[in-house]
Design a protein around this motif. Structure first.
Motif, short mmCIF file in Angstrom:
data_model
loop_
_atom_site.label_atom_id
_atom_site.label_comp_id
_atom_site.label_asym_id
_atom_site.label_seq_id
_atom_site.Cartn_x
_atom_site.Cartn_y
_atom_site.Cartn_z
N THR A 1 40.03 -49.36 101.48
CA THR A 1 40.94 -50.37 101.79
C THR A 1 42.26 -50.41 101.28
N LEU A 2 43.02 -49.67 100.03
CA LEU A 2 44.65 -49.35 100.29
C LEU A 2 44.81 -47.87 101.18
N LEU A 3 44.20 -47.00 101.19
CA LEU A 3 44.59 -46.37 101.77
C LEU A 3 44.32 -46.47 103.19
N ILE A 4 43.49 -47.71 103.87
CA ILE A 4 43.96 -48.16 105.16
C ILE A 4 44.95 -49.07 105.30
N SER A 5 45.67 -49.64 104.32
CA SER A 5 46.21 -50.59 104.12
C SER A 5 48.04 -49.80 104.50
N ILE A 6 48.01 -48.38 103.76
CA ILE A 6 49.23 -47.74 103.12
C ILE A 6 49.09 -47.09 104.72
N ILE A 7 48.52 -46.44 105.57
CA ILE A 7 48.59 -45.82 107.15
C ILE A 7 49.26 -47.10 107.85
N CYS A 8 48.68 -48.07 107.75
CA CYS A 8 48.97 -49.11 108.56
C CYS A 8 50.28 -49.06 108.10
N MET A 9 50.88 -49.24 107.31
CA MET A 9 52.90 -49.43 106.52
C MET A 9 53.21 -48.58 106.99
N LEU A 10 52.49 -47.04 107.09
CA LEU A 10 53.58 -46.00 107.70
C LEU A 10 53.13 -46.43 108.85
#
Length: 248
Positions: free
Chosen positions: A230-239
């Motif tokens: 979930t953290l990984l997906i969130s980081i990608i979305c923010m990027l």
């Protein structure tokens, strides 16, 4: 003194997040610009501090016998070369082109991460005993180029790459720090020649980054894999959001 402490705190937070899932650059560069640090100095300073922080990761990895020097050395060498190429490339490639490239790569990374749920349920521990294929060797080089010349999402790309190579999430995050060390060293060698380095800023950010990285490495094994995903997906979305804003 206030700026020094602020940069230390900034480095600690960004490196902690970056160690877990990448994307620390989302925080670092924009924050430095808000403080009033010119972008050129910000990039060079960030490469220096990230390199120092990642070096402490290598010490942690070797001290705990997670990987051997023999296993890590090829990763460092190929990423150093990539970092040099990437830093040189920034002089001839427009920021707009880099942003569009980043957007495409991040969208692909998001697709791969959402589509591939296997690593959450079944994490297979792996070592470097199995000889990687030619394509597997090339990807860290290209990630090094991207990190050396641009940066946002490079650690995230590394984590995804190593997980697709069947390393565990923890191992992948650790290896991403090794790759980051090499690319930062290569890029810093080039950026240093430009004179865009303020050692007061660099040392403050490096101290905070080293602390944040060590805390992140200690936290890695304790994070549930579903939370990590979930953290990984969130980081990608923010990027993706950050790059879209910069591009359009």
């Amino acid at each position: 003194m206030e700026v020094f402490l602020l940069l230390m705190a900034l480095g600690m937070v960004s490196s902690f997040i970056g160690t877990l899932a990448g994307g620390g650059g989302i925080i670092t560069l924009p924050a430095m610009m808000l403080i009033g640090i010119p972008i050129q100095y910000g990039i060079a300073t960030n490469k220096f501090s990230s390199g120092i922080a990642s070096f402490t990761s290598i010490i942690y990895i070797l001290k705990n016998k997670i990987f051997t020097v023999k296993a890590l050395l090829p990763v460092v060498i190929i990423s150093v070369l990539g970092g040099i190429v990437g830093a040189i490339a920034t002089t001839s490639v427009s920021e707009q082109t880099m942003n569009v490239t980043a957007l495409v790569l991040l969208a692909f990374a998001l697709f791969v991460t959402i589509r591939n749920k296997k690593w959450v349920a079944e994490v297979k521990e792996k070592s470097f005993n199995q000889k990687p294929g030619f394509f597997s060797k090339l990807i860290p080089f290209f990630i090094g180029i991207y990190d050396g010349g641009f940066g946002p999402g490079s650690a995230t790309f590394s984590i995804i790459h190593y997980m697709r190579e069947q390393f565990s999430y923890v191992q992948s995050a650790q290896l991403s720090r090794v790759l980051n060390f090499g690319s930062c060293v290569g890029a810093f060698v080039i950026f240093y020649q430009t004179g865009y380095i303020n050692w007061h800023y660099a040392i403050a950010l490096a101290i905070g980054s080293a602390l944040g990285t060590q805390i992140g490495l200690l936290a890695l094994p304790k994070i549930p894999l579903k939370v990590a995903r979930t953290l990984l997906i969130s980081i990608i979305c923010m990027l993706i959001g950050q790059v879209v804003v910069k591009t359009f």
